[in-house]
Design a protein around this motif. Structure first.
Motif, PDB file in Angstrom:
ATOM      1  N   PHE A 135       0.774  -1.216   0.000  1.00 15.77           N
ATOM      2  CA  PHE A 135       0.000   0.000   0.000  1.00 15.77           C
ATOM      3  C   PHE A 135       0.815   1.281   0.000  1.00 15.77           C
ATOM      4  N   PRO A 136       1.653   1.462   0.859  1.00 20.55           N
ATOM      5  CA  PRO A 136       2.282   2.772   0.835  1.00 20.55           C
ATOM      6  C   PRO A 136       2.977   3.017  -0.482  1.00 20.55           C
ATOM      7  N   VAL A 137       3.419   1.998  -1.046  1.00 21.68           N
ATOM      8  CA  VAL A 137       4.107   2.188  -2.302  1.00 21.68           C
ATOM      9  C   VAL A 137       3.112   2.652  -3.345  1.00 21.68           C
ATOM     10  N   GLY A 138       3.551   3.635  -4.042  1.00 17.58           N
ATOM     11  CA  GLY A 138       2.671   4.116  -5.087  1.00 17.58           C
ATOM     12  C   GLY A 138       1.580   5.038  -4.617  1.00 17.58           C
ATOM     13  N   LEU A 139       1.634   5.373  -3.401  1.00 14.87           N
ATOM     14  CA  LEU A 139       0.651   6.333  -2.890  1.00 14.87           C
ATOM     15  C   LEU A 139       0.751   7.608  -3.711  1.00 14.87           C
ATOM     16  N   ARG A 140      -0.370   8.081  -4.127  1.00 12.18           N
ATOM     17  CA  ARG A 140      -0.310   9.232  -5.014  1.00 12.18           C
ATOM     18  C   ARG A 140      -0.465  10.518  -4.217  1.00 12.18           C
ATOM     19  N   VAL A 141       0.590  11.214  -4.236  1.00 13.32           N
ATOM     20  CA  VAL A 141       0.623  12.423  -3.423  1.00 13.32           C
ATOM     21  C   VAL A 141       0.698  13.658  -4.309  1.00 13.32           C
ATOM     22  N   LEU A 142      -0.007  14.645  -3.889  1.00  6.61           N
ATOM     23  CA  LEU A 142       0.100  15.927  -4.569  1.00  6.61           C
ATOM     24  C   LEU A 142       0.789  16.878  -3.614  1.00  6.61           C
ATOM     25  N   ALA A 143       1.892  17.401  -4.042  1.00  7.40           N
ATOM     26  CA  ALA A 143       2.650  18.287  -3.162  1.00  7.40           C
ATOM     27  C   ALA A 143       2.546  19.719  -3.670  1.00  7.40           C
ATOM     28  N   VAL A 144       2.234  20.585  -2.752  1.00 10.93           N
ATOM     29  CA  VAL A 144       2.066  21.986  -3.116  1.00 10.93           C
ATOM     30  C   VAL A 144       2.936  22.855  -2.226  1.00 10.93           C
ATOM     31  N   ASP A 145       3.785  23.620  -2.854  1.00 14.10           N
ATOM     32  CA  ASP A 145       4.643  24.501  -2.072  1.00 14.10           C
ATOM     33  C   ASP A 145       5.225  25.541  -3.020  1.00 14.10           C
ATOM     34  N   ASP A 146       5.177  26.769  -2.560  1.00 15.14           N
ATOM     35  CA  ASP A 146       5.654  27.799  -3.475  1.00 15.14           C
ATOM     36  C   ASP A 146       7.171  27.896  -3.484  1.00 15.14           C
ATOM     37  N   ASP A 147       7.782  27.395  -2.479  1.00 15.39           N
ATOM     38  CA  ASP A 147       9.235  27.465  -2.411  1.00 15.39           C
ATOM     39  C   ASP A 147       9.815  26.334  -3.251  1.00 15.39           C
ATOM     40  N   PRO A 148      10.550  26.673  -4.258  1.00 16.31           N
ATOM     41  CA  PRO A 148      11.017  25.616  -5.155  1.00 16.31           C
ATOM     42  C   PRO A 148      11.970  24.633  -4.492  1.00 16.31           C
ATOM     43  N   ILE A 149      12.709  25.153  -3.557  1.00 17.36           N
ATOM     44  CA  ILE A 149      13.644  24.245  -2.906  1.00 17.36           C
ATOM     45  C   ILE A 149      12.901  23.227  -2.070  1.00 17.36           C
ATOM     46  N   CYS A 150      11.993  23.740  -1.302  1.00 20.82           N
ATOM     47  CA  CYS A 150      11.217  22.830  -0.458  1.00 20.82           C
ATOM     48  C   CYS A 150      10.464  21.833  -1.310  1.00 20.82           C
ATOM     49  N   LEU A 151       9.958  22.344  -2.398  1.00 22.21           N
ATOM     50  CA  LEU A 151       9.185  21.464  -3.252  1.00 22.21           C
ATOM     51  C   LEU A 151      10.049  20.360  -3.819  1.00 22.21           C
ATOM     52  N   LYS A 152      11.203  20.759  -4.242  1.00 22.87           N
ATOM     53  CA  LYS A 152      12.096  19.766  -4.814  1.00 22.87           C
ATOM     54  C   LYS A 152      12.498  18.745  -3.766  1.00 22.87           C
ATOM     55  N   LEU A 153      12.768  19.263  -2.636  1.00 16.53           N
ATOM     56  CA  LEU A 153      13.160  18.379  -1.550  1.00 16.53           C
ATOM     57  C   LEU A 153      12.034  17.427  -1.198  1.00 16.53           C
ATOM     58  N   LEU A 154      10.876  17.982  -1.100  1.00 11.50           N
ATOM     59  CA  LEU A 154       9.711  17.181  -0.763  1.00 11.50           C
ATOM     60  C   LEU A 154       9.497  16.096  -1.804  1.00 11.50           C
ATOM     61  N   GLU A 155       9.630  16.509  -3.028  1.00 12.59           N
ATOM     62  CA  GLU A 155       9.444  15.542  -4.088  1.00 12.59           C
ATOM     63  C   GLU A 155      10.441  14.402  -3.959  1.00 12.59           C
ATOM     64  N   ALA A 156      11.656  14.798  -3.716  1.00 12.92           N
ATOM     65  CA  ALA A 156      12.683  13.768  -3.597  1.00 12.92           C
ATOM     66  C   ALA A 156      12.410  12.843  -2.421  1.00 12.92           C
ATOM     67  N   LEU A 157      12.015  13.430  -1.361  1.00 16.82           N
ATOM     68  CA  LEU A 157      11.738  12.608  -0.185  1.00 16.82           C
ATOM     69  C   LEU A 157      10.588  11.656  -0.446  1.00 16.82           C
ATOM     70  N   LEU A 158       9.582  12.189  -1.069  1.00 15.95           N
ATOM     71  CA  LEU A 158       8.424  11.342  -1.338  1.00 15.95           C
ATOM     72  C   LEU A 158       8.776  10.228  -2.306  1.00 15.95           C
ATOM     73  N   LEU A 159       9.592  10.580  -3.255  1.00 16.41           N
ATOM     74  CA  LEU A 159       9.990   9.542  -4.196  1.00 16.41           C
ATOM     75  C   LEU A 159      10.787   8.471  -3.486  1.00 16.41           C
ATOM     76  N   GLN A 160      11.525   8.932  -2.541  1.00 17.40           N
ATOM     77  CA  GLN A 160      12.316   7.974  -1.791  1.00 17.40           C
ATOM     78  C   GLN A 160      11.418   7.003  -1.042  1.00 17.40           C
ATOM     79  N   CYS A 161      10.289   7.511  -0.619  1.00 20.40           N
ATOM     80  CA  CYS A 161       9.342   6.635   0.070  1.00 20.40           C
ATOM     81  C   CYS A 161       8.576   5.799  -0.928  1.00 20.40           C
ATOM     82  N   GLN A 162       8.902   5.976  -2.134  1.00 23.77           N
ATOM     83  CA  GLN A 162       8.258   5.238  -3.202  1.00 23.77           C
ATOM     84  C   GLN A 162       6.812   5.642  -3.425  1.00 23.77           C
ATOM     85  N   TYR A 163       6.558   6.868  -3.200  1.00 24.85           N
ATOM     86  CA  TYR A 163       5.239   7.361  -3.524  1.00 24.85           C
ATOM     87  C   TYR A 163       5.262   7.953  -4.915  1.00 24.85           C
TER      88      TYR A 163
END
Lengths: 699, 151
Positions: free
Chosen positions: A11-39
């Motif tokens: 289940f957690p794998v492939g969880l579809r997450v929508l990330a919203v953040d105006d700060d590009p750095i945070c967004l990029k980081l968040l994306e990377a982290l989420l990808l790491q969790c396999q979402y």
């Protein structure tokens, strides 16, 4: 996703997450982290774009993570909207970890609140929110039909954390425990089992709630502590935590009530009058009604209401609508509640509270019990002023404008009938927009199409335009078209047809016209505050199941008509938004906040949602959905209520939209159905606040 | 030899960045996110950071020039800067931001200015240091970064 399977497996794998953040750095980081969790991650730096994406296809995502601080839209706003519209779990992200900021996030419905910079461990847990929510929803849905009380309402329909205060709270707790261990910031609630909810959800049935209220009253609201309440209640399998959370809700409910109470008191009284003769709409007393309703699971019966007499059940309730010949407003068998005795209809309408199970929930959940109690008190004042039911018919309930056609809502038939009669008798003016308290846990914004329908209302003279969006009427959206327009309505202008298409789903009062239930005073100057919550276009859910006490006529009378009401009012019953809490619980009487919001569309929009909130304690619950949406019920309700209060008569209604008619006394309504006037003024006071409390209140 | 020297240097540089407080644990997270799929993740993020923060800094400067009393705006910018710097673990910059915000809250223009300059300095220093660090890394090649310094 193999959700059903072991949580951690796929289940957690492939969880579809929508990330919203105006700060590009945070967004990029968040994306990377989420990808790491396999979402599966989708990112956007604009909230508006995010909303758009979500609206396009809400099933595309499982979870939303959003920053709080964003330039184009406030994160909290996004949170509310998402929770309301899409019922997705939303996690807030912020660098600001102050308690009050966190609190704000939670109260707006966030599943969780993470601090930046976010750590991967925290993200690994977010899938739990999805599971949890799904689980609760399912559970709620199952219970829905049982006419469970607001808990269900809370859980089920609204889903969004925001909507359900209770559910949210509970969920929040768990979430907190689980996910916040890292941050440790919100570990406030630890009474729930951290891992998964161990205890089965407690359903606060009417009986249970009654006991609860009795215990609280005995102890004194100030001194009521969960432990003691629990002891007094003496119910096995009830835990202190259950009581605690319920108490919290109750307190909120009371607060809301007291705001309106003064005004409503009258109305409530009106509602209280359950007896058929007294047309206690909204059955302030409805408590009993409510119970009856709830108990009998009638609320769901609201749906039956649809059939025609909408309130076939209500019949039994005998809506306190006085004068209404119980012939049943809702002629239960008749598809149209043709003008049968409007009053009856009204009463029927009351019963209409929430035909849908959902709706029923509303009613049930609604503080009906709470309200009932309160209402009872109030009621006395007016004795079932809730004639709204009768008026109800006229009031927004009239979903089916005159044509019996049940507008979605079964209530319409009722309304129409009642309405018709009503109209004839007097412009109900009160468009009781029966805003079904967000029965639909969905965005309640069924805001009754506000004023747009007003014209209809006006025309409703004969027809119940006020589609009483009885909540849950089958049509989710309570479009309470306040067909009530009787002539008065026209005046009332409150013809905000609250079209509550009461779908079975919760009041989707989306834009339904708020049918300001022209709560004619006739009904009983009670505090029938028909919240035309639907006003806001929120269709008020007229609890069809109001059988008992149509008190619930929470007509969310569309405020718009209200205006007219004012003029006409005299006759009209206040359009108070008859918030027919689906309960027909008289308890709503207080709640019946009829918003004469006829005037303002906005009322409609906002109000209904709000109103509904107000009304039903459960409002919070359902309002939640609605709330978030347009209907900021909370806000609106307050407005409505306030308006009510201030003017106590239509005056307020004016602003509101309308509750021109002085307190819709249901009795009067009923009477007014026959001969409007009379109590219009009386109603004024009472702005019948049909709180939909009963509906959702019972959290 | 050359190679391992480079590696050593890179490792040392990194260590010193941490020791001197230019970077904090958050940076580790970044590093952890770097893998075969995104081999230059850290550098990308850092580059992004400097680009974005440069913009913010210039915004702040403009605000200070034109409407220095607009503390709300200043605070917003600094807050943003703080957000991003904490995201990559630029702890000195972040701390400077925090202090600056405090001055903004107090509406202390002088303090604000002072801190802002400090912030700018830290920012510049970090940029330069990380720049050389990455350069070194590139020379070292796609090797794993040195092990985490003991915390």
């Amino acid at each position: 996703m193999g959700r059903e399977g072991g949580p951690k497996d796929q289940f957690p794998v492939g969880l579809r997450v929508l990330a919203v953040d105006d700060d590009p750095i945070c967004l990029k980081l968040l994306e990377a982290l989420l990808l790491q969790c396999q979402y599966q991650v989708t990112t956007t730096n604009q909230a508006i774009k995010a909303l758009k994406m979500l609206r396009e296809n809400r099933d595309k995502f499982d979870l939303v993570i959003s920053d709080v601080h964003m330039p184009d839209m406030d994160g909290f706003k996004l949170l509310e909207l998402v929770g309301l519209e899409m019922d997705l779990p939303v996690i807030m992200l912020s660098a600001n970890g102050e308690t009050k900021a966190v609190m704000k996030g939670i109260t707006h419905g966030a599943c969780d609140y993470l601090l930046k910079p976010v750590r991967i461990e925290e993200l690994r847990n977010i899938w739990q929110h999805v599971v949890r929510r799904r689980k609760f929803d399912n559970k709620d849905h199952n219970n829905y039909d049982n006419g469970d009380d607001f808990e269900k309402l809370q859980q089920g329909q609204t889903t969004g954390g925001s909507s359900d205060l209770g559910g949210k709270l509970n969920r929040k707790r768990k979430d907190q425990n689980e996910d916040d261990e890292d941050d440790g910031q919100e570990n406030m609630h630890d009474n729930e089992d951290p891992s998964t909810q161990k205890k089965p959800r407690v359903v606060w049935s009417v009986e249970l709630h009654r006991k609860f209220v009795a215990a609280v009253n005995q102890l004194g609201i100030d001194k009521a502590v969960p432990k003691r309440i629990l002891d007094l209640m003496n119910v096995e399998k009830l835990t202190r935590e259950n009581v605690a959370s319920h108490l919290q809700k109750y307190r909120l409910y009371l607060k809301r009530l007291s705001a309106v109470a003064s005004q409503q008191a009258n109305m409530v009284a009106a509602f209280g009058g359950r007896d058929p003769s007294s047309l206690h709409i909204g059955s302030l007393d409805g408590y009993g009604n409510f119970h009856a309703l709830a108990a009998s699971g009638q609320l769901p019966a609201l749906s039956s209401f649809q059939t025609n007499g909408v309130l076939s059940r209500t019949n039994s309730v005998g809506y306190g609508l006085r004068g209404f010949a119980p012939s049943g407003i809702v002629q239960p068998g008749q598809t149209h509640c043709n003008t049968n005795s409007p009053i009856n209809d009204l009463s029927k309408l009351q019963c209409i509270s929430l035909p849908g199970s959902k709706h029923g929930k509303l009613l049930q959940g609604m503080p009906t019990t709470l309200e009932l109690d309160q209402l009872q008190q109030h009621k006395r004042m007016q004795e079932a002023t809730i004639h709204l039911p009768g008026g109800f018919s006229g009031a927004g309930l009239v979903t089916g404008s005159s044509s019996n056609s049940f507008v979605n809502v079964t209530s319409s038939p009722l309304l129409s009938q009642a309405y018709r009669q009503h109209t004839q008798s007097k412009g109900l003016g009160n468009h009781s927009s029966v805003g079904i308290p967000s029965m639909s846990s969905d965005p309640f914004h069924a805001s009754v199409g506000g004023s747009s329908h007003l014209p209809d209302l006006g025309r409703c003279n004969d027809t119940w335009q006020g589609a009483v969006p009885l909540t849950s009427y089958q049509s989710n959206t309570l479009s309470m078209n306040a067909p009530f327009h009787h002539d008065d309505l026209a005046n009332m202008g409150a013809s905000v047809p609250v079209v509550s298409h009461i779908d079975s789903t919760p009041l989707n009062i989306s834009s339904s016209n708020v049918v300001a239930a022209p709560l004619h005073d006739p009904v009983t100057g009670r505090d029938v505050q028909c919240h035309a919550s639907s006003l806001g276009g929120n269709t008020m859910l007229m609890p069809s199941s109001l059988e008992e006490d149509s008190k619930f006529l929470n007509f969310g009378s569309a405020g718009t008509s209200k205006q007219k009401l004012k003029e006409a009012n005299q006759d009209h019953i206040h359009e108070p938004n008859l918030i027919f809490n689906s309960y027909s619980n008289p308890s709503l009487s207080n709640k019946l906040i009829v918003d004469p919001i006829a005037e303002n569309q906005r009322l409609n929009n906002g109000y209904l949602s709000k109103k509904l909130d107000i009304n039903g304690v459960g409002q919070t619950n359902f309002s939640a959905p609605v709330r978030e949406q347009n209907c900021k019920i909370d806000k609106s309700t307050t407005n409505i209520q306030l308006t009510y209060k201030e003017d106590s008569t239509l005056e307020t209604a004016k602003s509101q939209g309308g509750f021109n008619s002085n307190g819709c006394s249901f009795d009067d309504l009923v009477n007014s159905m026959i001969k409007p006037d009379r109590d219009d003024i009386a109603f004024m006071d009472g702005d019948i606040v049909c709180d939909f409390y009963p509906l959702g209140a019972c959290m | 030899m050359e190679y391992s020297n480079l590696r050593h240097r890179a490792a040392d540089m990194r260590k010193s960045l941490f020791d001197q407080g230019y970077l904090d644990e958050q940076f580790y997270q970044l590093e952890e996110l770097q893998d075969e799929v995104s081999p230059n993740f850290v550098e990308e993020v850092v580059t992004l950071f400097f680009r974005d923060s440069a913009r913010l800094i210039s915004n702040i400067e403009q605000t200070l020039d034109k409407c220095p009393q607009d503390f709300v705006k200043l605070d917003a910018y600094v807050h943003q800067l703080k957000d991003s710097s904490s995201s990559i673990g630029a702890s000195r910059v972040k701390n400077a931001c925090t202090l600056c915000r405090e001055y903004c809250d107090e509406k202390n223009l002088e303090g604000c200015l002072k801190l802002f300059h400090k912030l700018k300095r830290e920012h510049a220093v970090l940029r330069q240091k990380l720049g050389s660090y990455f350069q070194l890394l590139r020379q070292v090649g796609p090797m794993e970064i040195a092990t985490r310094p003991s915390m």
